[in-house]
Write a protein that holds these residues in place. Structure first.
Motif, PDB file in Angstrom:
ATOM      1  N   ASP A 112       5.302  -1.648  17.250  1.00 26.45           N
ATOM      2  CA  ASP A 112       4.513  -0.603  16.591  1.00 26.45           C
ATOM      3  C   ASP A 112       4.508  -0.790  15.085  1.00 26.45           C
ATOM      4  OD1 ASP A 112       3.984   0.678  18.983  1.00 26.45           O
ATOM      5  OD2 ASP A 112       5.729   2.011  18.813  1.00 26.45           O
ATOM      6  N   GLY A 113       3.349  -0.541  14.479  1.00 25.96           N
ATOM      7  CA  GLY A 113       3.276  -0.477  13.028  1.00 25.96           C
ATOM      8  C   GLY A 113       3.749   0.897  12.554  1.00 25.96           C
ATOM      9  N   SER A 114       3.876   1.055  11.253  1.00 25.77           N
ATOM     10  CA  SER A 114       4.471   2.296  10.732  1.00 25.77           C
ATOM     11  C   SER A 114       3.716   3.576  11.132  1.00 25.77           C
ATOM     12  CB  SER A 114       4.660   2.216   9.214  1.00 25.77           C
ATOM     13  OG  SER A 114       3.454   1.879   8.572  1.00 25.77           O
ATOM     14  N   PRO A 115       2.369   3.599  11.187  1.00 31.70           N
ATOM     15  CA  PRO A 115       1.715   4.870  11.562  1.00 31.70           C
ATOM     16  C   PRO A 115       2.045   5.284  12.998  1.00 31.70           C
ATOM     17  CG  PRO A 115       0.115   3.304  10.662  1.00 31.70           C
ATOM     18  CD  PRO A 115       1.375   2.556  10.864  1.00 31.70           C
TER      19      PRO A 115
ATOM     20  N   TYR B 210      -8.167  -1.384  10.184  1.00 30.99           N
ATOM     21  CA  TYR B 210      -8.483   0.043  10.360  1.00 30.99           C
ATOM     22  C   TYR B 210      -8.954   0.313  11.805  1.00 30.99           C
ATOM     23  CZ  TYR B 210     -11.160   4.379   9.829  1.00 30.99           C
ATOM     24  OH  TYR B 210     -11.676   5.639   9.996  1.00 30.99           O
ATOM     25  N   GLU B 211      -9.862  -0.559  12.294  1.00 30.86           N
ATOM     26  CA  GLU B 211     -10.378  -0.394  13.667  1.00 30.86           C
ATOM     27  C   GLU B 211      -9.230  -0.520  14.670  1.00 30.86           C
ATOM     28  OE1 GLU B 211     -13.384   0.412  14.367  1.00 30.86           O
ATOM     29  OE2 GLU B 211     -14.445   0.006  12.489  1.00 30.86           O
ATOM     30  N   SER B 212      -8.369  -1.495  14.424  1.00 32.29           N
ATOM     31  CA  SER B 212      -7.233  -1.704  15.316  1.00 32.29           C
ATOM     32  C   SER B 212      -6.326  -0.467  15.322  1.00 32.29           C
ATOM     33  CB  SER B 212      -6.446  -2.941  14.857  1.00 32.29           C
ATOM     34  OG  SER B 212      -5.153  -2.918  15.372  1.00 32.29           O
ATOM     35  N   LEU B 213      -6.130   0.098  14.146  1.00 33.90           N
ATOM     36  CA  LEU B 213      -5.285   1.297  14.040  1.00 33.90           C
ATOM     37  C   LEU B 213      -5.903   2.453  14.833  1.00 33.90           C
ATOM     38  CD1 LEU B 213      -2.906   2.862  12.802  1.00 33.90           C
ATOM     39  CD2 LEU B 213      -4.290   3.217  10.757  1.00 33.90           C
TER      40      LEU B 213
ATOM     41  N   PHE C  69      -0.726   2.593   3.037  1.00 35.66           N
ATOM     42  CA  PHE C  69      -1.121   1.203   3.331  1.00 35.66           C
ATOM     43  C   PHE C  69      -0.749   0.996   4.794  1.00 35.66           C
ATOM     44  CE2 PHE C  69      -0.739   1.490  -1.150  1.00 35.66           C
ATOM     45  CZ  PHE C  69      -1.569   0.528  -1.710  1.00 35.66           C
ATOM     46  N   ALA C  70      -1.589   1.570   5.666  1.00 36.44           N
ATOM     47  CA  ALA C  70      -1.163   1.834   7.043  1.00 36.44           C
ATOM     48  C   ALA C  70      -1.051   0.594   7.926  1.00 36.44           C
ATOM     49  CB  ALA C  70      -2.119   2.839   7.675  1.00 36.44           C
TER      50      ALA C  70
ATOM     51  N   GLU D 175      -6.184   2.763   5.196  1.00 30.67           N
ATOM     52  CA  GLU D 175      -6.169   1.314   5.392  1.00 30.67           C
ATOM     53  C   GLU D 175      -7.502   0.756   4.900  1.00 30.67           C
ATOM     54  OE1 GLU D 175      -4.050  -1.264   6.265  1.00 30.67           O
ATOM     55  OE2 GLU D 175      -5.870  -2.427   5.909  1.00 30.67           O
ATOM     56  N   GLU D 176      -7.421  -0.151   3.947  1.00 30.39           N
ATOM     57  CA  GLU D 176      -8.639  -0.668   3.325  1.00 30.39           C
ATOM     58  C   GLU D 176      -9.385  -1.668   4.207  1.00 30.39           C
ATOM     59  OE1 GLU D 176      -7.893  -3.353   0.150  1.00 30.39           O
ATOM     60  OE2 GLU D 176      -9.848  -3.049  -0.766  1.00 30.39           O
ATOM     61  N   ASP D 177      -8.633  -2.516   4.919  1.00 28.50           N
ATOM     62  CA  ASP D 177      -9.235  -3.612   5.681  1.00 28.50           C
ATOM     63  C   ASP D 177      -9.898  -3.069   6.963  1.00 28.50           C
ATOM     64  OD1 ASP D 177      -9.376  -6.601   6.289  1.00 28.50           O
ATOM     65  OD2 ASP D 177      -8.377  -5.786   8.077  1.00 28.50           O
TER      66      ASP D 177
END
Ligand SMILES: C[S@@+](CC[C@H](N)C(=O)[O-])C[C@H]1O[C@@H](n2cnc3c(N)ncnc32)[C@H](O)[C@@H]1O
Length: 355
Positions: A54-57, A92-95, A43-44, A86-88
Motif C-alpha cells: 500500500d502507498g501512504s494514502p 492519480y488515476e491509479s490512486l 504528494f500522494a 497527486e500531480e501525475d
C-alpha cells in the motif's frame, strides 16, 4: 516518474512505519475529541507499489477505517476528510482505482486532487472562512521543489494542525536543477550556509528549517528523525511540527518504535549536539548526564523532569524511571523524597534531589 514501476525500498518502509505508528495514535485521539478531522497527503503517489504494498494514502485510509469500525458507535456522524494531492495523471488515476477498492463509510469524505501541491493547498487554505479543522499534513515529495515554507506556515497557524515533512536534504545539498531554495526555507538565509561542507550543510539546513518553524511559524514543538544508509549517508529527514503536547509524545514513540531495518539506521537529529540512535536497548547514559547537568543542585518534582524529557530531549517517558532514575538512586547519586504512602517508584509529587 511513476511509483507503479517502483519497488518499495526499505527506507520507504521506514517512513511508512513511522507514519503508521503515529496515525494509529492520532486518528483515535483526534476522532474522539473533534467532530471533524482532516488528513492531507500532499504528494500522494499511486496508492500501490510494484509488489502490491500500500502507498501512504491507502495506509492512512485503512488505519482510519480500522479505528472507525472499532469505535463505530462513538464516531458515527463525525467527518473524516482525506485530501490526496497527486500531480501525475497516471499515478492519480491509479490512486482513484485503489481508493475504489475500499468500502468506506459515509463519514469518510475523500477528496482526490490531480494538481500540484502548492496550487491545491493555496486554494484550500484560501477558502477557509473561520478556522481549519484539526489537520495532519503529510508532505512527501521526491525532492525539495514545490514545497513552499509558506504553506506549512499557514497550516501551522491553526490550532491542532500538524505537518510531517519528508525533508530531502540531499536534494538541497546536491541538486543541480534546483539552485534557489528561498521558497523552501521561506527566507534567503540559506545562501549564507550554502558554501559549507556537505556534512555541515546538512545540519545547517535542518537548523535553518527548524528556526523558520519556531520563529516564523511559531510552532511549539519540532522534532526530526534521520534515516541513513550503510555508508552512513543521510537519505532523508522526517520533520514533525506541532503545537500539541500529546502529538509530540505520540510521534516520538512512533519514531522509537520504527525498528532499524536491514541496512538503515534511524536517529533523532533535532539537536546536533544530542544525536540519539534509535535502538531496542538504547544507551541511556546521555539522558542521565543531561538530567544531572540540567537539574544540578536542585530538588525537582518528577512531573517537571517528565516535561523536560518530553519537550527538550529525544527520549521517551518510558526511559525515565526504571532505566534512568532507579540506577541513579541505587548508586546514591540522587536522593528521593516520596509523598506519604509511597515507598518506591516515582509517583506524582515525588521530589528528586540532584547533586
Ligand atoms: C515520494 S512519492 C509519494 C509517495 C507516497 N507518499 C507514498 O508514501 O506512498 C512523490 C509523489 O509526488 C508526486 N508529485 C511530484 N511533484 C508533485 C507536486 N508538485 N504536487 C503534487 N504531487 C507531486 C509524484 O508524481 C509522486 O507520485
Amino acid at each position: 516518474m511513476n511509483l507503479l514501476t517502483w519497488e518499495m525500498k526499505s527506507h520507504t518502509k521506514a517512513k511508512h512505519v513511522v507514519l503508521e505508528n503515529y496515525l494509529k495514535a492520532w486518528f483515535p485521539i483526534m476522532a474522539h475529541t473533534f467532530e471533524r478531522i482532516i488528513y492531507i497527503d500532499g504528494f500522494a503517489g499511486p496508492g500501490r507499489y510494484l509488489k502490491g504494498e500500500d502507498g501512504s494514502p491507502i495506509k492512512a485510509l485503512k488505519i482510519a477505517l480500522d479505528i472507525f469500525k472499532q469505535h463505530k458507535v462513538k464516531l458515527m456522524k463525525k467527518d473524516f476528510i482525506f485530501v490526496f494531492i497527486e500531480e501525475d495523471k497516471e499515478s492519480y488515476e491509479s490512486l482513484l482505482n485503489e481508493i475504489k477498492k475500499l468500502a468506506l463509510p459515509d463519514e469518510f469524505k475523500v477528496i482526490p486532487l490531480n494538481e500540484k501541491f502548492d496550487v491545491a493547498m493555496e486554494k484550500i487554505l484560501g477558502n477557509i472562512k473561520t478556522s481549519l479543522a484539526p489537520t495532519f499534513t503529510f508532505i512527501d515529495p521526491f525532492g525539495t521543489k514545490g514545497v513552499p515554507f509558506s504553506i506549512s506556515q499557514k497550516i501551522l497557524s491553526y490550532n491542532s494542525c500538524e505537518v510531517f515533512f519528508n525533508f530531502m536534504s540531499s536534494g538541497v545539498i546536491r541538486s543541480s536543477s534546483v539552485t534557489d531554495h528561498t521558497e523552501l526555507f521561506g527566507t534567503e538565509e540559506w545562501k549564507e550556509i550554502n558554501d559549507l561542507e556537505p556534512s555541515e550543510k546538512h545540519y545547517a539546513f535542518l537548523d535553518l528549517y527548524f528556526k523558520q518553524l519556531k520563529t516564523s511559524a511559531k510552532v511549539k514543538f519540532v522534532r526530526s528523525f534521520n534515516v541513513r544508509n550503510k555508508k552512513n549517508a543521510t537519505i532523508f529527514d522526517l520533520i514533525y511540527a506541532t503545537n500539541n503536547k500529546v502529538g509530540l509524545e505520540k510521534m516520538k514513540a512512533a519514531m522509537w518504535a520504527a525498528d532499524p531495518m536491514g541496512n538503515y539506521t534511524f536517529r533523532d537529529t533535532t539537536d546536533k549536539n544530542q544525536l540519539v540512535l534509535f535502538e531496542d536497548s538504547p544507551d541511556l547514559t546521555p539522558l542521565k548526564e543531561t538530567l544531572l547537568h540540567k537539574f544540578s543542585k536542585q530538588s525537582v518534582q518528577i512531573q517537571k523532569i517528565e516535561e523536560f524529557v518530553l519537550f527538550e530531549t529525544p527520549y521517551l517517558s518510558t526511559h525515565i524511571k526504571t532505566k534512568t532514575l532507579v540506577p541513579l538512586e541505587k548508586e546514591k547519586t540522587i536522593t528521593v523524597n516520596r509523598p506519604s504512602g509511597s515507598r518506591k517508584g516515582y509517583v506524582k509529587g515525588t521530589i528528586i534531589n540532584f547533586p
